[in-house]
Design a protein around this motif. Structure first.
Motif, PDB file in Angstrom:
ATOM      1  N   ASP A 187      46.090  40.364  28.311  1.00 33.09           N
ATOM      2  CA  ASP A 187      45.352  39.841  29.910  1.00 33.09           C
ATOM      3  C   ASP A 187      46.227  41.080  30.231  1.00 33.09           C
ATOM      4  O   ASP A 187      47.469  41.294  30.199  1.00 33.09           O
ATOM      5  CB  ASP A 187      46.689  38.490  30.381  1.00 33.09           C
ATOM      6  N   TYR A 189      45.675  41.591  33.295  1.00 31.68           N
ATOM      7  CA  TYR A 189      46.256  41.450  35.264  1.00 31.68           C
ATOM      8  C   TYR A 189      47.457  40.572  35.287  1.00 31.68           C
ATOM      9  O   TYR A 189      47.711  39.914  34.534  1.00 31.68           O
ATOM     10  CB  TYR A 189      45.156  40.242  35.827  1.00 31.68           C
ATOM     11  N   ALA A 406      40.526  30.818  45.597  1.00 27.86           N
ATOM     12  CA  ALA A 406      41.156  30.349  44.589  1.00 27.86           C
ATOM     13  C   ALA A 406      42.196  28.990  45.086  1.00 27.86           C
ATOM     14  O   ALA A 406      42.695  28.549  43.823  1.00 27.86           O
ATOM     15  CB  ALA A 406      42.239  31.231  44.899  1.00 27.86           C
ATOM     16  N   ILE A 409      45.621  28.676  45.668  1.00 25.77           N
ATOM     17  CA  ILE A 409      46.818  28.522  44.529  1.00 25.77           C
ATOM     18  C   ILE A 409      47.298  29.848  44.471  1.00 25.77           C
ATOM     19  O   ILE A 409      46.450  31.250  44.381  1.00 25.77           O
ATOM     20  CB  ILE A 409      46.191  28.125  42.856  1.00 25.77           C
ATOM     21  N   ARG A 411      49.137  32.069  42.443  1.00 27.49           N
ATOM     22  CA  ARG A 411      48.525  33.035  41.692  1.00 27.49           C
ATOM     23  C   ARG A 411      47.617  33.594  40.956  1.00 27.49           C
ATOM     24  O   ARG A 411      47.121  34.185  40.367  1.00 27.49           O
ATOM     25  CB  ARG A 411      49.362  32.069  40.271  1.00 27.49           C
ATOM     26  N   GLN A 412      46.131  31.984  41.020  1.00 33.21           N
ATOM     27  CA  GLN A 412      45.104  32.684  41.024  1.00 33.21           C
ATOM     28  C   GLN A 412      44.575  33.644  42.325  1.00 33.21           C
ATOM     29  O   GLN A 412      43.835  34.594  42.068  1.00 33.21           O
ATOM     30  CB  GLN A 412      44.287  31.258  41.001  1.00 33.21           C
ATOM     31  N   ARG A 415      44.996  36.643  41.131  1.00 28.09           N
ATOM     32  CA  ARG A 415      44.731  37.481  39.932  1.00 28.09           C
ATOM     33  C   ARG A 415      43.359  37.934  40.607  1.00 28.09           C
ATOM     34  O   ARG A 415      41.921  38.641  39.571  1.00 28.09           O
ATOM     35  CB  ARG A 415      44.234  35.774  39.085  1.00 28.09           C
ATOM     36  N   SER A 416      42.405  37.083  41.661  1.00 23.76           N
ATOM     37  CA  SER A 416      41.075  37.359  41.996  1.00 23.76           C
ATOM     38  C   SER A 416      40.928  38.371  42.384  1.00 23.76           C
ATOM     39  O   SER A 416      40.284  39.563  42.591  1.00 23.76           O
ATOM     40  CB  SER A 416      40.718  36.227  42.635  1.00 23.76           C
ATOM     41  N   THR A 435      37.108  36.367  39.655  1.00 20.23           N
ATOM     42  CA  THR A 435      38.168  35.202  39.869  1.00 20.23           C
ATOM     43  C   THR A 435      38.573  35.711  38.510  1.00 20.23           C
ATOM     44  O   THR A 435      40.006  35.659  38.339  1.00 20.23           O
ATOM     45  CB  THR A 435      37.656  33.794  38.668  1.00 20.23           C
ATOM     46  N   TRP A 437      38.625  35.506  35.402  1.00 18.79           N
ATOM     47  CA  TRP A 437      38.102  35.160  34.137  1.00 18.79           C
ATOM     48  C   TRP A 437      37.035  35.222  33.360  1.00 18.79           C
ATOM     49  O   TRP A 437      36.787  34.198  32.500  1.00 18.79           O
ATOM     50  CB  TRP A 437      38.111  33.361  34.538  1.00 18.79           C
TER      51      TRP A 437
END
Length: 456
Positions: A187, A189, A406, A409, A411-412, A415-416, A435, A437
Motif C-alpha cells: 500500500d 497511501y 468517500a 468515511i 479514512r477513505q 486515501r482519496s 478513490t 483503489w
C-alpha cells in the motif's frame, strides 16, 4: 386279535421319517443363514488351501520309476518328451495362486519398481547438478531418465514409461513471484496512518468525547470504559491515545506478536492468537479467537493480578482491551464483573462494541463513551489540516467533493485525497476525484478476464 398300539409308542418308520424331517429342517436353516456368495467364498478358500503356496514342489525333478524291460523294436517310436523349464512352471503356479497372494506379489513388484525409479531419479539429478556446476547452462532443455510407473493387478502387470524433467537448483531456490510479494504491491497511501491522532487533544472528530476522557486521565479517575459505535469511527485510535496519555506519553511502544493460550478441557491443547502488547496494556480481538473467548479472557485476567506485596495504584495498573466485545457470552460477562469487583483498582478493562446494550452484565461497572460517525465539516477540517502539513493548496470545493465521494468515511476520504494529489496536481475546477483503489480494481478485473471461472 393283537392289542391296539398305545399313543406313546412310535414305530420304526415313523422315527425314520421324523429324523429325515429334522435333518431337512436343519439344512434349510443352514442355507437360509448362508448366502450363495458366502458358500462360494468357503469353497474358494477350501480349494486355495489345497494348492501349494510356491512352485518348489512342482519344480522338483521327477524321480524315474522302474519299468519292466521291453523290446524297443516291439513298441512304436515315441517322440521325445519336452521338459518344462522351471521358470515357466513358477509362472504357471503363480497364476493358480489365490487372489490374496497374487495381490501381495503385485504390490511387492510395484514397490520394487517405485524404489528403483526413485533411485534412478536421484542418480540423474545428482549427475545434472554436477554437470550444471562444471559447465555453463547454455541449453534450456534438459530431461532425466524417464520414470516408470507400474499399472495392473495380479499376474497382469504392465510398466508405463513417463517422461520427467530435471529441476535444477536455481529453479528450486527462487521463490515464485506474485503481485502480492513485490514491493510495488504494498500500500503506497500512508497519510491515514501518518496523521492518526496519537493523543486525545489531537482529535478533530468526536472532540467532545476525547476532551472528557482527557480530563479524567489528568485527574487519574479513569475507570473501566465501553466504547460503542459503528465501524470506522475511530474507537481503536481513541483507545491508543487514551493509554498513551494515561501511562506513557512518550515511550509507549506497541508490538504485535503471537501469544499462546492453553485450552484446558478442550480437544485442542492450545491456540495461538495475534495480540498487541505494550508495557501497560494488551489488546485482543474476539473475532480471531474462534469460540475460545472464555479461555483467552480468563488467562488475560489472571495475568493482570498483581503480586501480594504490591499496592494497586494507577502507576502499576494494567489495561486489557477487548475488541468486538459483542461476542462475549452472558456467563463470561458475569465472571468479568466478579473479577473486577474482587481486584478493584488493580486493572482496567476497555470494551469495543457496536452497541453497549450487548454488555448489560458489566455495563454498570463501566463508563460508556459513544462515538459517532464524523460529519462532513469534520472530515473537511481533517483534509485541510493534512493539506497544511503537506504544503498543498486544497480548494474548499475539492475537499467537499472528496468528502462526498468517500461517503463520509474519514479514512477513505484521506486515501482519496492522497490518490488524487499523486495522480495530478495542482487541483483545478472539475478535477477528477480518485478513490485510491483503481490499481487494485484493474488487477482483479484482469484476473477475471484471464480465468472467467466461479472460483476466480
Amino acid at each position: 386279535m393283537a392289542p391296539p398300539a398305545s399313543p406313546t409308542t412310535t414305530t420304526l418308520s415313523a422315527a425314520l421319517d421324523q429324523d429325515r424331517r429334522r435333518d431337512a429342517r436343519r439344512h434349510r436353516l443352514f442355507l437360509r443363514g448362508r448366502s450363495p456368495w458366502h458358500l462360494m467364498l468357503s469353497l474358494h478358500r477350501l480349494g486355495a488351501a489345497c494348492i501349494p503356496r510356491s512352485g518348489a514342489a512342482l519344480a522338483r525333478p521327477r524321480t524315474p520309476t522302474s519299468t519292466p524291460a521291453h523290446d524297443p523294436r516291439s513298441a512304436p517310436q515315441q517322440p521325445p518328451r519336452r521338459e518344462t523349464p522351471p521358470q515357466e512352471v513358477n509362472v504357471a503356479v503363480a497364476e493358480r495362486r489365490p487372489l490374496r497372494e497374487r495381490e501381495e506379489a503385485a504390490a511387492k513388484h510395484i514397490h520394487d519398481a517405485q524404489a528403483e525409479s526413485k533411485h534412478e531419479d536421484a542418480v540423474t539429478r545428482s549427475e545434472s547438478e554436477v554437470s550444471a556446476g562444471d559447465h555453463s547452462m547454455q541449453s534450456s532443455e534438459h530431461t532425466a531418465t524417464p520414470a516408470s510407473s507400474t499399472v495392473g493387478r495380479g499376474g497382469s502387470i504392465w510398466v508405463r514409461v513417463l517422461p520427467k524433467t530435471v529441476t535444477f537448483p536455481s529453479q528450486v531456490d527462487s521463490p515464485p513471484t506474485s503481485a502480492e510479494s513485490t514491493p510495488a504491491a504494498e500500500d503506497k497511501y500512508v497519510w491515514a496512518d501518518k496523521y492518526r491522532p496519537n493523543f486525545l487533544k489531537d482529535f478533530i472528530c468526536n472532540k467532545d468525547a476525547a476532551h472528557e476522557l482527557y480530563q479524567q486521565v489528568t485527574a487519574q479517575e479513569c475507570n473501566h470504559i465501553i466504547f460503542e459505535g459503528p465501524s470506522v469511527v475511530g474507537k481503536r485510535s481513541m483507545i491508543s491515545a487514551l493509554i498513551r496519555d494515561a501511562f506513557a506519553a512518550d515511550d509507549l511502544k506497541i508490538e504485535e506478536q503471537t501469544k499462546r493460550f492453553e485450552l484446558k478441557g478442550e480437544i485442542a491443547k492450545h491456540i495461538d492468537i495475534r495480540v498487541k502488547i505494550s508495557g501497560h496494556h494488551v489488546e485482543v480481538n474476539l473475532a480471531d479467537i474462534h469460540g475460545y473467548e472464555k479461555h483467552v479472557i480468563t488467562t488475560l485476567l489472571n495475568e493482570s493480578i498483581p503480586s501480594p506485596n504490591s499496592i494497586c495504584s494507577h502507576a502499576n495498573c494494567r489495561v486489557i482491551v477487548v475488541h468486538d466485545a459483542d461476542k462475549l457470552s452472558s456467563d463470561l460477562q458475569h465472571y468479568i464483573g466478579w473479577f473486577l469487583g474482587r481486584y478493584v483498582g488493580c486493572n482496567k478493562i476497555m470494551f469495543c462494541c457496536s452497541d453497549a446494550s450487548n454488555l448489560e452484565a458489566v455495563r454498570h461497572l463501566c463508563k460508556v463513551v459513544t462515538l459517532k460517525p464524523p460529519s462532513s465539516d469534520e472530515i473537511i477540517k481533517v483534509l485541510e489540516y493534512i493539506a497544511v502539513q503537506e504544503r498543498i493548496d486544497l480548494p474548499r470545493d475539492i475537499a467537499r467533493r472528496i468528502t462526498m465521494s468517500a461517503g463520509n468515511i474519514l479514512r477513505q476520504a484521506i486515501r482519496s485525497f492522497e490518490a488524487t494529489w499523486k495522480a495530478n496536481y495542482a487541483f483545478l475546477e472539475g478535477h477528477a476525484i480518485l478513490t485510491g483503489w483503481e490499481e487494485e480494481i484493474s488487477i482483479v478485473a484482469q484476473k477475471i478476464l484471464e480465468e472467467p471461472s466461479p472460483k476466480q
